[in-house]
Design a protein around this motif. Structure first.
Motif, PDB file in Angstrom:
ATOM      1  N   ASP A 150      39.425  70.696  51.695  1.00 35.64           N
ATOM      2  CA  ASP A 150      38.540  71.366  52.654  1.00 35.64           C
ATOM      3  C   ASP A 150      39.282  71.695  53.942  1.00 35.64           C
ATOM      4  O   ASP A 150      39.121  72.788  54.510  1.00 35.64           O
ATOM      5  N   LYS A 151      40.079  70.749  54.412  1.00 36.94           N
ATOM      6  CA  LYS A 151      40.844  70.982  55.637  1.00 36.94           C
ATOM      7  C   LYS A 151      41.825  72.131  55.445  1.00 36.94           C
ATOM      8  O   LYS A 151      41.987  72.992  56.321  1.00 36.94           O
ATOM      9  N   THR A 152      42.471  72.153  54.277  1.00 38.79           N
ATOM     10  CA  THR A 152      43.420  73.236  53.987  1.00 38.79           C
ATOM     11  C   THR A 152      42.712  74.585  53.924  1.00 38.79           C
ATOM     12  O   THR A 152      43.210  75.598  54.431  1.00 38.79           O
ATOM     13  N   VAL A 153      41.505  74.599  53.309  1.00 38.58           N
ATOM     14  CA  VAL A 153      40.732  75.849  53.227  1.00 38.58           C
ATOM     15  C   VAL A 153      40.343  76.331  54.620  1.00 38.58           C
ATOM     16  O   VAL A 153      40.453  77.521  54.944  1.00 38.58           O
ATOM     17  N   ASP A 154      39.876  75.397  55.474  1.00 44.34           N
ATOM     18  CA  ASP A 154      39.512  75.775  56.843  1.00 44.34           C
ATOM     19  C   ASP A 154      40.715  76.328  57.598  1.00 44.34           C
ATOM     20  O   ASP A 154      40.613  77.342  58.311  1.00 44.34           O
ATOM     21  N   GLN A 155      41.853  75.650  57.453  1.00 45.18           N
ATOM     22  CA  GLN A 155      43.059  76.133  58.124  1.00 45.18           C
ATOM     23  C   GLN A 155      43.468  77.506  57.607  1.00 45.18           C
ATOM     24  O   GLN A 155      43.876  78.380  58.376  1.00 45.18           O
ATOM     25  N   THR A 156      43.318  77.690  56.289  1.00 46.08           N
ATOM     26  CA  THR A 156      43.659  78.994  55.705  1.00 46.08           C
ATOM     27  C   THR A 156      42.741  80.092  56.227  1.00 46.08           C
ATOM     28  O   THR A 156      43.190  81.191  56.579  1.00 46.08           O
ATOM     29  N   ASP A 157      41.415  79.794  56.291  1.00 43.31           N
ATOM     30  CA  ASP A 157      40.467  80.782  56.821  1.00 43.31           C
ATOM     31  C   ASP A 157      40.793  81.127  58.269  1.00 43.31           C
ATOM     32  O   ASP A 157      40.717  82.292  58.681  1.00 43.31           O
ATOM     33  N   LYS A 158      41.140  80.103  59.052  1.00 39.45           N
ATOM     34  CA  LYS A 158      41.485  80.352  60.461  1.00 39.45           C
ATOM     35  C   LYS A 158      42.733  81.218  60.572  1.00 39.45           C
ATOM     36  O   LYS A 158      42.801  82.147  61.380  1.00 39.45           O
ATOM     37  N   ILE A 159      43.725  80.920  59.740  1.00 39.25           N
ATOM     38  CA  ILE A 159      44.961  81.714  59.766  1.00 39.25           C
ATOM     39  C   ILE A 159      44.673  83.161  59.376  1.00 39.25           C
ATOM     40  O   ILE A 159      45.179  84.107  59.994  1.00 39.25           O
ATOM     41  N   ILE A 160      43.811  83.344  58.358  1.00 41.06           N
ATOM     42  CA  ILE A 160      43.466  84.706  57.933  1.00 41.06           C
ATOM     43  C   ILE A 160      42.727  85.442  59.046  1.00 41.06           C
ATOM     44  O   ILE A 160      42.990  86.617  59.329  1.00 41.06           O
ATOM     45  N   GLY A 161      41.775  84.727  59.704  1.00 37.75           N
ATOM     46  CA  GLY A 161      41.057  85.353  60.818  1.00 37.75           C
ATOM     47  C   GLY A 161      41.991  85.734  61.952  1.00 37.75           C
ATOM     48  O   GLY A 161      41.886  86.827  62.521  1.00 37.75           O
ATOM     49  N   ASP A 162      42.910  84.814  62.281  1.00 38.03           N
ATOM     50  CA  ASP A 162      43.880  85.124  63.337  1.00 38.03           C
ATOM     51  C   ASP A 162      44.753  86.309  62.944  1.00 38.03           C
ATOM     52  O   ASP A 162      45.074  87.171  63.776  1.00 38.03           O
ATOM     53  N   TYR A 163      45.129  86.354  61.684  1.00 36.36           N
ATOM     54  CA  TYR A 163      45.976  87.450  61.208  1.00 36.36           C
ATOM     55  C   TYR A 163      45.254  88.793  61.325  1.00 36.36           C
ATOM     56  O   TYR A 163      45.833  89.788  61.784  1.00 36.36           O
ATOM     57  N   LYS A 164      43.971  88.815  60.933  1.00 38.43           N
ATOM     58  CA  LYS A 164      43.205  90.054  61.056  1.00 38.43           C
ATOM     59  C   LYS A 164      43.049  90.458  62.522  1.00 38.43           C
ATOM     60  O   LYS A 164      43.117  91.641  62.860  1.00 38.43           O
ATOM     61  N   GLY A 165      42.836  89.442  63.393  1.00 30.97           N
ATOM     62  CA  GLY A 165      42.739  89.748  64.818  1.00 30.97           C
ATOM     63  C   GLY A 165      44.031  90.338  65.358  1.00 30.97           C
ATOM     64  O   GLY A 165      44.022  91.278  66.157  1.00 30.97           O
ATOM     65  N   VAL A 166      45.157  89.782  64.907  1.00 28.97           N
ATOM     66  CA  VAL A 166      46.456  90.311  65.345  1.00 28.97           C
ATOM     67  C   VAL A 166      46.645  91.742  64.857  1.00 28.97           C
ATOM     68  O   VAL A 166      47.164  92.605  65.578  1.00 28.97           O
ATOM     69  N   LEU A 167      46.200  92.021  63.623  1.00 29.67           N
ATOM     70  CA  LEU A 167      46.309  93.389  63.101  1.00 29.67           C
ATOM     71  C   LEU A 167      45.496  94.367  63.943  1.00 29.67           C
ATOM     72  O   LEU A 167      45.956  95.480  64.250  1.00 29.67           O
TER      73      LEU A 167
END
Length: 316
Positions: free
Chosen positions: A103-120
């Protein structure tokens, strides 16, 4: 009997560990001592004498063995079940820990994906902004080229603007001298200030030009204004305080404070000309209109010089 003794030994070797695991402290040495006490003799008499004793021992040992077997089996079963439960609990705990990590890994992955989309999105916005800035920079480069050419001609323009302003001030002074004497002293004082300003080295050329242009605007307003003000005129060697009225640059008339005398400026003779009493009330009414004491839509009858050089006619 030997076979029986051997079987009993085997039975006890099997059951003793269970007895020991069931916390029944029966020592192997004691059991061997009991077994070794059984003596086998080929003599029938010896066998007969010991048969009863052997039966008693067999019953006792069988009871002990059965009891040990039951206790050992129960103890072994309980221990095995407890171990199985403990293993199951540990497996569940490990599964829970693994799930938490997942679960922690999934949350971290979702956060990284969100940050990545924001950076894009930020990158895309910066691309548009940079393109706009580049267009502005290109236009500014063009303007810089134009300004560079203009700067080269600043020295020439500066040399030419000062004589131009001085000629403008001189021409304005001559115009005031030849114009109707509307606040003449005040207007001539403005010309004197401009002449001093032109000679002041601490005043920038732009400020000098602004002052000249401002005075030209004031002179332009005199041609459209209807104003009443107090001034002094000289009549027959006498200086009188009068109410003065000018209607643009068409007419300039006066009336004494007591209303007994009226007159107008004759541009041809550059002098004041008295008016008859028929203009007393019209001039008084015109002064009231200029002072906003009467309605502005009032029809006025005033002396207006005819546009004929050297002649002046009055409208009656």
């Amino acid at each position: 009997m030997m076979n029986m003794s051997s079987n009993i030994k085997k039975f006890f070797f099997v059951s003793v560990p269970f007895v020991y695991r069931g916390m029944h402290k029966i020592h192997y040495r004691s059991l061997y001592a009991i077994l070794d006490g059984i003596k086998f003799n080929n003599s029938k008499k010896a066998v007969g004498r010991r048969m009863n004793k052997h039966r008693v021992r067999t019953v006792v040992l069988s009871a002990v063995a059965a009891t040990s077997l039951l206790w050992g089996a129960a103890s072994a079963g309980a221990t095995d079940l407890k171990e199985v439960l403990e293993v199951g609990i540990k497996v569940n705990q490990l599964a829970q820990q693994s799930q938490k990590k997942i679960d922690k890994t999934v949350d971290q992955t979702d956060k990284i994906i969100g940050d990545y989309k924001g950076v894009l999105r930020t990158i895309e916005g910066l691309r548009v902004y940079n393109a706009q800035l580049q267009r502005q920079i290109d236009l500014q480069v063009v303007e810089m080229g134009k300004l560079s050419k203009s700067i080269k001609g600043v020295t020439y323009v500066k040399r030419q603007i000062t004589p131009l302003m001085m000629n403008m001030v001189k021409a304005l002074g001559e115009f005031i001298d030849n114009d109707l004497p509307i606040k003449r002293e005040e207007r001539k004082a403005g010309i004197e200030r401009l002449n001093e300003l032109m000679l002041n080295p601490n005043v920038d050329a732009s400020e000098k030009f602004r002052s000249v242009f401002e005075l030209y605007q004031i002179e332009s307003e005199y041609g459209r204004a209807v104003q009443a003000y107090t001034d002094k005129v000289t009549l027959g060697g006498n200086e009188l305080e009068v109410d003065m009225l000018h209607i643009g640059r068409i007419a300039l008339v006066y009336q004494t404070r007591d209303g007994e005398q009226s007159g107008m400026w004759d541009q041809a003779s550059q002098s004041w000309v008295p008016l008859d009493d028929s203009y007393r009330k019209p001039i008084k009414l015109a002064l009231a209109v200029a002072q906003k004491k009467a309605a502005a839509d009032t029809l006025l009858r005033l002396p207006i010089p005819a546009p004929i050089p050297g002649k002046m006619e009055t409208a009656k």
